[in-house]
Design an enzyme around this catalytic site. Structure first.
Site, PDB file in Angstrom:
ATOM      1  N   LYS A  22      38.546  41.418  53.822  1.00 31.08           N
ATOM      2  CA  LYS A  22      39.522  42.014  52.890  1.00 31.08           C
ATOM      3  C   LYS A  22      40.485  42.933  53.656  1.00 31.08           C
ATOM      4  CE  LYS A  22      38.170  40.075  49.075  1.00 31.08           C
ATOM      5  NZ  LYS A  22      38.947  38.945  48.595  1.00 31.08           N
ATOM      6  N   TYR A  52      32.231  40.862  55.076  1.00 35.60           N
ATOM      7  CA  TYR A  52      33.017  40.580  53.859  1.00 35.60           C
ATOM      8  C   TYR A  52      34.157  41.597  53.739  1.00 35.60           C
ATOM      9  CZ  TYR A  52      34.447  41.029  48.984  1.00 35.60           C
ATOM     10  OH  TYR A  52      35.197  41.170  47.837  1.00 35.60           O
ATOM     11  N   SER A 100      39.709  44.722  47.366  1.00 39.32           N
ATOM     12  CA  SER A 100      38.494  45.318  46.814  1.00 39.32           C
ATOM     13  C   SER A 100      38.405  46.778  47.212  1.00 39.32           C
ATOM     14  CB  SER A 100      37.311  44.549  47.391  1.00 39.32           C
ATOM     15  OG  SER A 100      36.121  45.260  47.199  1.00 39.32           O
TER      16      SER A 100
HETATM   17  P1  NAD Z   1      33.891  33.987  42.203  1.00 38.18           P
HETATM   18  O1  NAD Z   1      33.011  33.528  43.293  1.00 38.18           O
HETATM   19  O2  NAD Z   1      33.364  33.899  40.804  1.00 38.18           O
HETATM   20  O3  NAD Z   1      35.276  33.205  42.249  1.00 38.18           O
HETATM   21  C1  NAD Z   1      35.873  32.777  43.456  1.00 38.18           C
HETATM   22  C2  NAD Z   1      36.259  31.321  43.298  1.00 38.18           C
HETATM   23  O4  NAD Z   1      36.877  30.868  44.509  1.00 38.18           O
HETATM   24  C3  NAD Z   1      35.066  30.404  43.045  1.00 38.18           C
HETATM   25  O5  NAD Z   1      35.321  29.614  41.905  1.00 38.18           O
HETATM   26  C4  NAD Z   1      34.974  29.558  44.309  1.00 38.18           C
HETATM   27  O6  NAD Z   1      34.477  28.260  44.047  1.00 38.18           O
HETATM   28  C5  NAD Z   1      36.418  29.561  44.797  1.00 38.18           C
HETATM   29  N1  NAD Z   1      36.572  29.368  46.244  1.00 38.18           N
HETATM   30  C6  NAD Z   1      35.950  30.046  47.254  1.00 38.18           C
HETATM   31  N2  NAD Z   1      36.385  29.597  48.441  1.00 38.18           N
HETATM   32  C7  NAD Z   1      37.312  28.646  48.194  1.00 38.18           C
HETATM   33  C8  NAD Z   1      38.133  27.805  49.017  1.00 38.18           C
HETATM   34  N3  NAD Z   1      38.058  27.864  50.347  1.00 38.18           N
HETATM   35  N4  NAD Z   1      38.961  26.939  48.424  1.00 38.18           N
HETATM   36  C9  NAD Z   1      39.040  26.850  47.068  1.00 38.18           C
HETATM   37  N5  NAD Z   1      38.292  27.606  46.243  1.00 38.18           N
HETATM   38  C10 NAD Z   1      37.449  28.497  46.800  1.00 38.18           C
HETATM   39  O7  NAD Z   1      34.343  35.480  42.536  1.00 38.18           O
HETATM   40  P2  NAD Z   1      35.108  36.547  41.637  1.00 38.18           P
HETATM   41  O8  NAD Z   1      34.146  37.620  41.287  1.00 38.18           O
HETATM   42  O9  NAD Z   1      35.871  35.869  40.575  1.00 38.18           O
HETATM   43  O10 NAD Z   1      36.083  37.161  42.729  1.00 38.18           O
HETATM   44  C11 NAD Z   1      37.409  36.706  42.899  1.00 38.18           C
HETATM   45  C12 NAD Z   1      38.050  37.444  44.062  1.00 38.18           C
HETATM   46  O11 NAD Z   1      37.993  38.835  43.811  1.00 38.18           O
HETATM   47  C13 NAD Z   1      37.365  37.228  45.414  1.00 38.18           C
HETATM   48  O12 NAD Z   1      38.355  37.151  46.400  1.00 38.18           O
HETATM   49  C14 NAD Z   1      36.535  38.479  45.578  1.00 38.18           C
HETATM   50  O13 NAD Z   1      36.313  38.777  46.930  1.00 38.18           O
HETATM   51  C15 NAD Z   1      37.406  39.519  44.915  1.00 38.18           C
HETATM   52  N6  NAD Z   1      36.648  40.657  44.420  1.00 38.18           N
HETATM   53  C16 NAD Z   1      35.604  40.456  43.579  1.00 38.18           C
HETATM   54  C17 NAD Z   1      34.842  41.545  43.150  1.00 38.18           C
HETATM   55  C18 NAD Z   1      33.649  41.354  42.259  1.00 38.18           C
HETATM   56  O14 NAD Z   1      32.793  42.242  42.232  1.00 38.18           O
HETATM   57  N7  NAD Z   1      33.527  40.292  41.493  1.00 38.18           N
HETATM   58  C19 NAD Z   1      35.194  42.828  43.552  1.00 38.18           C
HETATM   59  C20 NAD Z   1      36.297  42.993  44.391  1.00 38.18           C
HETATM   60  C21 NAD Z   1      37.019  41.900  44.821  1.00 38.18           C
HETATM   61  N1  UFG Z   2      22.211  48.412  42.509  1.00 37.66           N
HETATM   62  C1  UFG Z   2      20.880  48.595  42.188  1.00 37.66           C
HETATM   63  N2  UFG Z   2      20.135  47.469  41.972  1.00 37.66           N
HETATM   64  C2  UFG Z   2      20.634  46.204  42.089  1.00 37.66           C
HETATM   65  C3  UFG Z   2      22.001  46.051  42.412  1.00 37.66           C
HETATM   66  C4  UFG Z   2      22.760  47.180  42.627  1.00 37.66           C
HETATM   67  O1  UFG Z   2      20.386  49.707  42.090  1.00 37.66           O
HETATM   68  O2  UFG Z   2      19.885  45.240  41.910  1.00 37.66           O
HETATM   69  C5  UFG Z   2      23.037  49.612  42.714  1.00 37.66           C
HETATM   70  C6  UFG Z   2      23.644  49.672  44.108  1.00 37.66           C
HETATM   71  O3  UFG Z   2      22.766  50.277  45.000  1.00 37.66           O
HETATM   72  C7  UFG Z   2      24.913  50.458  43.851  1.00 37.66           C
HETATM   73  C8  UFG Z   2      25.291  50.108  42.403  1.00 37.66           C
HETATM   74  O4  UFG Z   2      24.108  49.579  41.812  1.00 37.66           O
HETATM   75  O5  UFG Z   2      24.633  51.812  43.903  1.00 37.66           O
HETATM   76  C9  UFG Z   2      26.390  49.059  42.318  1.00 37.66           C
HETATM   77  O6  UFG Z   2      26.032  47.958  43.137  1.00 37.66           O
HETATM   78  P1  UFG Z   2      26.833  46.562  43.145  1.00 37.66           P
HETATM   79  O7  UFG Z   2      26.154  45.686  44.142  1.00 37.66           O
HETATM   80  O8  UFG Z   2      26.974  46.059  41.761  1.00 37.66           O
HETATM   81  O9  UFG Z   2      28.286  46.984  43.637  1.00 37.66           O
HETATM   82  P2  UFG Z   2      28.740  47.785  44.939  1.00 37.66           P
HETATM   83  O10 UFG Z   2      29.526  48.963  44.475  1.00 37.66           O
HETATM   84  O11 UFG Z   2      27.621  48.046  45.849  1.00 37.66           O
HETATM   85  O12 UFG Z   2      29.696  46.820  45.709  1.00 37.66           O
HETATM   86  C10 UFG Z   2      30.244  45.610  45.257  1.00 37.66           C
HETATM   87  C11 UFG Z   2      30.550  44.798  46.488  1.00 37.66           C
HETATM   88  C12 UFG Z   2      31.620  45.505  47.299  1.00 37.66           C
HETATM   89  C13 UFG Z   2      32.821  45.745  46.433  1.00 37.66           C
HETATM   90  C14 UFG Z   2      32.428  46.516  45.215  1.00 37.66           C
HETATM   91  C15 UFG Z   2      33.598  46.722  44.304  1.00 37.66           C
HETATM   92  O13 UFG Z   2      29.368  44.676  47.221  1.00 37.66           O
HETATM   93  O14 UFG Z   2      31.975  44.747  48.408  1.00 37.66           O
HETATM   94  O15 UFG Z   2      31.392  45.838  44.518  1.00 37.66           O
HETATM   95  O16 UFG Z   2      34.222  45.548  44.006  1.00 37.66           O
HETATM   96  F1  UFG Z   2      33.736  46.493  47.093  1.00 37.66           F
END
Ligand code: NAD
Ligand code: UFG
Length: 351
Positions: free
Chosen positions: A162, A158, A134
């Site tokens: 990572k 969190y 991330s």
């Molecule tokens: P998500 O929660 O929708 O998907 C994650 C999936 O993993 C879920 O279906 C959950 O049930 C499963 N899971 C969690 N722990 C598990 C375990 N111990 N065993 C088996 N299954 C398990 O999240 P996402 O948004 O699809 O994110 C996927 C990955 O990408 C995550 O590792 C997250 O940290 C990373 N990531 C997400 C974002 C984001 O903003 N969505 C940004 C950066 C990185």
């Molecule tokens: N924000 C608002 N109102 C809300 C939610 C968010 O104003 O209800 C603002 C936040 O303050 C930020 C921007 O919108 O300025 C984006 O916020 P997000 O929560 O959507 O995303 P972030 O960039 O803060 O971070 C998230 C995860 C991080 C990850 C990143 C990129 O929290 O851990 O996405 O994947 F690294």
């Protein structure tokens, strides 16, 4: 071009937001896919919709296994049945606020789950891995755009998982050079499958901006809290690099192809972002345009730990993976709105 004939990919967390979109693209590209997911943050309906989207023939190439990465036996069972060519590892917990309140849950799930996965992969000689990292590993970046070789930093438990998992990957690969590991650092994934059938369905009140906006638009929430309006940015609100989830999905295909074709990979990190910064207010305006509704906002103090502006340097992924994002903010909002308007309560019917 390599043939995907019978290339078996294990997708951990494949029932989740990014997982489902990636699995659709993998199946469309001819890969065979097994998902392992414990459904902690997802539902089987999402996997059923993946099957519907790819159709009956390609569905035959998809298996779903209910299992938890913290139970090594669940992984052993899978690897003893199928010879996997690579793993895409999405499974993990991702709520920043929850990780601050309950860090042990995050260390247990994200670290132990991943360490088990490496153990079992090594035992069965499957040593190609794409890991979900991330942009959180850049912390409060001193400079933007964020370049892959920047100093890394964790802002919360969190983010620390990572960061640790990136370090663990580098250590494993250094000690056992036959591993090929690609760390993909996602910026802010948003949008949905263009069909409107798949999208993000967070449990409870959304933490992230886009699902919050869409829940306001469908009437589930009354207004959007805008966290911070005194940042030194174009309109005072924070700036992020939003990326369409289908572009992200294609980034995984590009990473897999690299794993299967490049002679040397080692353990390499790539940003998956667009390189474009968008402010909170710009995102609200773009969403209002596609949904034709006004999104009421409330200006609130900054959210602790939020960075002012974060966006990706996209050169390395473009050059080495041959991948770049195709979609802009308008398409992200359009597809997110299609998903939200067709599924106002996500995968469930209205409670
Ligand atoms: P998500 O929660 O929708 O998907 C994650 C999936 O993993 C879920 O279906 C959950 O049930 C499963 N899971 C969690 N722990 C598990 C375990 N111990 N065993 C088996 N299954 C398990 O999240 P996402 O948004 O699809 O994110 C996927 C990955 O990408 C995550 O590792 C997250 O940290 C990373 N990531 C997400 C974002 C984001 O903003 N969505 C940004 C950066 C990185
Ligand atoms: N924000 C608002 N109102 C809300 C939610 C968010 O104003 O209800 C603002 C936040 O303050 C930020 C921007 O919108 O300025 C984006 O916020 P997000 O929560 O959507 O995303 P972030 O960039 O803060 O971070 C998230 C995860 C991080 C990850 C990143 C990129 O929290 O851990 O996405 O994947 F690294």
């Amino acid at each position: 071009m390599v043939s995907n004939q019978q290339q078996n990919i294990l997708v951990t967390g494949g029932a989740g937001f990014i997982g489902t979109h990636t699995v659709v693209q993998l199946l469309n590209e001819g890969f065979w896919v097994s998902i392992i997911d414990n459904l902690d943050n997802s539902v089987t309906e999402a996997v059923d919709r993946v099957r519907d989207l790819v159709g009956p023939d390609l569905s035959l190439n998809l298996e779903f296994h209910l299992g938890d990465l913290r139970n090594k036996e669940d992984l052993e069972k899978l690897f003893s049945q199928t010879k996997f060519d690579a793993v895409i590892h999405f499974a993990g917990l991702k709520a920043v606020g929850e990780s601050v309140v309950n860090p042990r849950r995050y260390f247990d799930n994200n670290l132990i789950g991943t360490i088990n996965l490496y153990e079992v992969m090594a035992k069965y000689n499957c040593k190609r891995m794409v890991f979900s990292s991330s942009s959180t590993v850049y912390g409060q970046p001193e400079k933007i755009p964020c370049v892959e070789d920047f100093h890394l930093q964790a802002m919360n438990p969190y983010g620390r998982t990572k960061l640790f998992l990136e370090e663990i990957a580098r250590d494993i690969q250094k000690a056992e050079p036959d591993w090929k590991i690609i760390l993909l650092r996602y910026f802010n994934p948003v949008g949905a499958h263009e069909s409107g059938q798949l999208g993000e369905d967070p449990k409870g009140i959304p933490n992230n901006l886009m699902p919050y906006i869409h829940q306001v638009a469908v009437g589930r929430l009354p207004e959007l809290n805008v966290y911070g309006f005194d940042y030194p940015t174009k309109d005072g609100t924070a700036v992020r690099d939003y990326i369409h989830v289908m572009d992200l999905a294609d980034g995984h295909i590009a990473a897999l192809r690299k794993l299967f074709t490049a002679e040397y990979i080692g353990c390499t990190a790539y940003n998956l972002g667009t390189g474009q910064g968008t402010s909170v207010l710009e995102m609200v305006a773009a969403f209002e345009k596609v949904c034709g509704k006004r999104i009421p906002i409330k200006l609130c103090p900054r959210r602790p730990g939020d960075a002012t502006a974060v966006y990706a340097s996209k050169e390395k992924a473009e050059k080495e993976l041959g991948w770049k994002a195709k979609y802009g903010i308008e398409e992200m909002c359009r597809d997110q709105w299609r998903w939200a308007s067709q599924n106002p309560w996500g995968y469930q019917s209205k409670p």
